[in-house]
Motif scaffolding. Structure first.
Motif, PDB file in Angstrom:
ATOM      1  N   LEU A 159       1.160  -0.968   0.239  1.00 25.19           N
ATOM      2  CA  LEU A 159      -0.451  -0.369   0.339  1.00 25.19           C
ATOM      3  C   LEU A 159       0.804   0.952  -0.133  1.00 25.19           C
ATOM      4  O   LEU A 159       1.007   2.771  -0.933  1.00 25.19           O
ATOM      5  CB  LEU A 159      -0.685   0.670   1.272  1.00 25.19           C
ATOM      6  CG  LEU A 159      -1.877   1.263   1.513  1.00 25.19           C
ATOM      7  CD1 LEU A 159      -2.896   1.668   0.343  1.00 25.19           C
ATOM      8  CD2 LEU A 159      -2.522   1.046   2.387  1.00 25.19           C
ATOM      9  N   THR A 213       0.899   3.936  -2.957  1.00 24.34           N
ATOM     10  CA  THR A 213       0.739   5.390  -3.501  1.00 24.34           C
ATOM     11  C   THR A 213       1.749   6.051  -4.211  1.00 24.34           C
ATOM     12  O   THR A 213       1.052   7.487  -4.199  1.00 24.34           O
ATOM     13  CB  THR A 213      -0.369   5.136  -1.328  1.00 24.34           C
ATOM     14  OG1 THR A 213      -1.118   4.074  -0.836  1.00 24.34           O
ATOM     15  CG2 THR A 213      -0.511   6.589  -1.333  1.00 24.34           C
ATOM     16  N   GLN A 218       2.218  12.544   2.135  1.00 23.42           N
ATOM     17  CA  GLN A 218       1.571  11.428   1.509  1.00 23.42           C
ATOM     18  C   GLN A 218       2.516  10.003   2.315  1.00 23.42           C
ATOM     19  O   GLN A 218       2.312   9.204   3.294  1.00 23.42           O
ATOM     20  CB  GLN A 218       2.297  10.730  -0.149  1.00 23.42           C
ATOM     21  CG  GLN A 218       0.793  11.421  -1.057  1.00 23.42           C
ATOM     22  CD  GLN A 218       1.333  10.714  -2.411  1.00 23.42           C
ATOM     23  OE1 GLN A 218       2.505  10.673  -2.884  1.00 23.42           O
ATOM     24  NE2 GLN A 218      -0.201  10.476  -2.712  1.00 23.42           N
ATOM     25  N   LEU A 244       1.204   7.869   5.166  1.00 26.38           N
ATOM     26  CA  LEU A 244       1.140   6.164   5.606  1.00 26.38           C
ATOM     27  C   LEU A 244       1.810   5.930   6.418  1.00 26.38           C
ATOM     28  O   LEU A 244       1.703   5.180   6.529  1.00 26.38           O
ATOM     29  CB  LEU A 244       2.078   6.309   4.042  1.00 26.38           C
ATOM     30  CG  LEU A 244       0.832   6.463   2.660  1.00 26.38           C
ATOM     31  CD1 LEU A 244       1.613   6.290   1.626  1.00 26.38           C
ATOM     32  CD2 LEU A 244      -0.476   5.282   2.822  1.00 26.38           C
TER      33      LEU A 244
END
Length: 144
Positions: free
Chosen positions: A20, A24, A104, A108
């Motif tokens: 993930l 991303t 990001q 995350l």
């Protein structure tokens, strides 16, 4: 003689979480598989090993391989790798928008070593950060 770099392997705690994270950031999953048996035992030097791997391509077709050792996890407390660690120091990625990418990474579960700064040459913006397993990454945005 070496012809080219094939991929960079990163050992992770949880393959699904790391997938993930890297998807991303723009990587695309190419292949995910579980490997066990004589061949992989011989290659990694661990008997009766079971490792799940995921190979991901960047937009330029370069590749990283995420590895989660199912049978022989070498778990330690998460520690953010310092820049001067012996061996592989970091993996560097060219990004389109370093500020967005840093945002990001924080969202995350990663962290920043430094906010993006412009290099002395003025040609790139650079930030060091850690992924969710503490692996050191360098982000570089080319300034046109």
């Amino acid at each position: 003689m070496i012809k080219k770099t094939r991929h960079t392997g990163l050992v992770v705690r949880n393959l699904s979480h790391s997938l993930l994270f890297y998807e991303t950031l723009g990587f695309k999953l190419w292949k995910r598989e579980v490997e066990e048996g004589n061949f992989i035992d011989t290659v990694v030097g661990i008997q009766s090993v079971c490792v799940e791997t995921a190979k991901l391509h960047a937009p330029d077709n370069s590749m990283i391989e995420l590895l989660q050792y199912i049978s022989h996890p070498l778990l330690k407390e998460k520690q953010n790798s310092p820049s001067n660690t012996l061996g592989c120091s970091h993996i560097a990625f060219t990004v389109d928008n370093i500020d967005l990418t840093c945002k990001q990474i924080l969202e995350l579960g990663g962290n920043l070593v430094n906010k993006p700064i412009i290099s002395p040459s003025g040609k790139v913006k650079v930030a060091y950060c850690h992924d969710i397993d503490g692996i050191l990454l360098e982000l570089v945005e080319e300034i046109l």
